[in-house]
Design an enzyme around this catalytic site. Structure first.
Site, PDB file in Angstrom:
ATOM      1  N   ILE A  97       0.842  -1.202   0.000  1.00  0.00           N
ATOM      2  CA  ILE A  97       0.000   0.000   0.000  1.00  0.00           C
ATOM      3  C   ILE A  97       0.878   1.254   0.000  1.00  0.00           C
ATOM      4  CG2 ILE A  97      -1.857   1.223   1.200  1.00  0.00           C
ATOM      5  CD1 ILE A  97      -2.789  -1.546   2.252  1.00  0.00           C
ATOM      6  N   ASP A 155      14.813   0.916  10.593  1.00  0.00           N
ATOM      7  CA  ASP A 155      13.787   0.198  11.336  1.00  0.00           C
ATOM      8  C   ASP A 155      13.194   1.120  12.401  1.00  0.00           C
ATOM      9  OD1 ASP A 155      12.440  -1.668  13.082  1.00  0.00           O
ATOM     10  OD2 ASP A 155      13.625  -3.233  12.102  1.00  0.00           O
ATOM     11  N   ALA A 167       4.127  -1.764   9.287  1.00  0.00           N
ATOM     12  CA  ALA A 167       3.579  -2.604  10.364  1.00  0.00           C
ATOM     13  C   ALA A 167       3.573  -4.058   9.916  1.00  0.00           C
ATOM     14  CB  ALA A 167       2.150  -2.180  10.694  1.00  0.00           C
ATOM     15  N   ASN A 175       6.814  -4.118  17.046  1.00  0.00           N
ATOM     16  CA  ASN A 175       6.933  -3.443  15.743  1.00  0.00           C
ATOM     17  C   ASN A 175       5.844  -2.385  15.568  1.00  0.00           C
ATOM     18  OD1 ASN A 175       8.215  -3.113  13.223  1.00  0.00           O
ATOM     19  ND2 ASN A 175       6.661  -4.360  12.214  1.00  0.00           N
ATOM     20  N   TYR A 229      -3.009  -8.182  16.354  1.00  0.00           N
ATOM     21  CA  TYR A 229      -2.847  -7.225  15.256  1.00  0.00           C
ATOM     22  C   TYR A 229      -3.834  -6.072  15.422  1.00  0.00           C
ATOM     23  CZ  TYR A 229      -3.457  -5.092  10.700  1.00  0.00           C
ATOM     24  OH  TYR A 229      -3.592  -4.168   9.698  1.00  0.00           O
ATOM     25  N   PHE A 289     -10.656  -1.442   5.119  1.00  0.00           N
ATOM     26  CA  PHE A 289     -11.314  -2.740   4.982  1.00  0.00           C
ATOM     27  C   PHE A 289     -10.413  -3.581   4.060  1.00  0.00           C
ATOM     28  CE2 PHE A 289     -15.193  -2.637   7.558  1.00  0.00           C
ATOM     29  CZ  PHE A 289     -14.938  -1.418   8.177  1.00  0.00           C
ATOM     30  N   LEU A 342      -6.996 -13.160  -0.185  1.00  0.00           N
ATOM     31  CA  LEU A 342      -7.782 -13.956  -1.132  1.00  0.00           C
ATOM     32  C   LEU A 342      -7.491 -13.617  -2.596  1.00  0.00           C
ATOM     33  CD1 LEU A 342      -9.980 -16.078  -1.515  1.00  0.00           C
ATOM     34  CD2 LEU A 342     -11.677 -14.243  -1.397  1.00  0.00           C
TER      35      LEU A 342
END
Ligand code: UFG
Length: 332
Positions: free
Chosen positions: A12, A51, A75, A92, A141, A169, A190
């Protein structure tokens, strides 16, 4: 603007870098390359390998550059894995973000767009999910992202760091240029798994659960095209620069859902491959239906999707996967 993109070598984040460059911004990418790919960072963005778990490494970026605002994508993001290794997720995602916020505070950089997740809600109370619904994550998470949202609230109050937290989402699709796209290893999502099967990388796919209380028994998700998701980040960035900007949280989805079996059907049509499907037991922790209410983002951010169709999402992902069958760096 000079924008720091943490995690800008990831799926992303790299799309955000592309959009920022297209808009004429100057971009510094900070990425450990643990998951991110050097090849995903499009020029002329400058990559700093480092990092967030190291205060010195992130602190140096602010000493070396005059940053105006931060987009924070870095993340760990696998729900199942987070249950096995919560320590790594907290370190992290939470400690790493705290180091980033401390460095921002020390450098006087007071604007951040934060990647949050639908996983903060846990099992939803109502569909579509609005931002006011209770947040009860069912995984470390989701907890780690919610912990950061809360940290942001207090850092705003005490240090004046303004934030927009965006609860994603299901993000899918790829840049229309075809140069960057989703490339995880291992892949658990998926759409890329289905497209990998269409490319013959696997024999077929497993659908986890056919006995949910949904239209066809498989889970339903609200898939949002990565390009629209990034448009919302740019809107958020601009909003943070308005006079008197206040911190906010928004859902990002389209407000409609597709079942897992519908995804496979659409992928079969687009790829023209008869993907083999096997029904398998439910995957632990999967809510049956996750659909966003994007109304607040539409109203307040001016979110206006351009790619709201399953066809647009899957065909852009297919274009990327066909041209990068072994990922961005062509691993053997
Ligand atoms: N699925 C399969 N077979 C597969 C892979 C996935 O049937 O091989 C199913 C899953 O069980 C689920 C649906 O496809 O029903 C979507 O799964 P993904 O793994 O693609 O995405 P998730 O909905 O699990 O994950 C998304 C975000 C996470 C976020 C989570 C919140 O990617 O970041 O929603 O629940 F935390």
């Amino acid at each position: 603007m000079e924008v720091l993109v943490c995690g800008g070598a990831g799926y992303i984040g790299s799309h955000a870098v592309a959009a920022l460059l297209e808009q004429g911004h100057s971009v510094i990418v900070f990425d450990s390359l643990e998951k991110g790919k050097r090849a995903a960072v499009l020029p002329p963005a400058q990559l700093v390998v480092g990092d967030l778990r190291s205060p010195a490494e992130i602190g140096k970026v602010f000493a070396d550059h005059k940053i105006d605002a931060v987009l924070h994508f870095a993340a760990y993001s696998l729900v199942g894995q987070s249950v096995e290794t919560p320590a790594e997720y907290y370190r992290n995602n939470v400690t790493g973000t705290q180091n980033l916020l401390d460095a921002m505070r020390d450098a006087g950089v007071l604007r951040i767009v934060f990647s949050s997740t639908a996983a903060v809600y846990g099992e939803p109370e109502h569909i579509p999910i609005t931002e006011e619904q209770k947040t009860e994550p069912t995984s470390p998470y989701g907890e780690s992202k919610l912990a950061v949202e809360k940290m942001l609230k207090w850092y705003d109050r005490a240090y004046g760091i303004k934030y927009i937290a965006l609860r994603y989402f299901n993000v899918a699709g790829a840049h229309p240029g075809g140069k960057i796209g989703e490339d995880h290893n291992p892949e658990t999502h998926l759409i890329p798994i289905v497209l990998g099967a269409a490319l013959g990388k696997t024999d077929g796919i497993k659908i986890f659960g056919g006995d949910y209380d949904t239209k066809d028994g498989s889970c339903v998700r609200d898939y949002i095209h990565v390009m629209d998701l990034i448009d919302a980040h740019i809107l958020a960035l601009n909003k943070l620069h308005e006079a008197g900007a206040a911190s906010q949280t928004y859902n990002l989805g389209y407000g409609r859902g597709f079942s897992n079996l519908e995804i496979v059907q659409a992928a079969k049509k687009i790829t023209e491959v008869d993907i083999k499907v096997e029904m398998a037991p439910r995957r632990p922790g999967d809510p049956s239906v996750l659909i966003a209410s994007p109304e607040k983002a539409i109203r307040e951010l001016g979110f206006s999707p351009r790619y709201d169709s399953l066809e647009a999402i899957i065909s852009s992902a297919w274009k990327f996967h066909k041209t990068h069958p072994n990922g961005l760096e062509g691993n053997p």
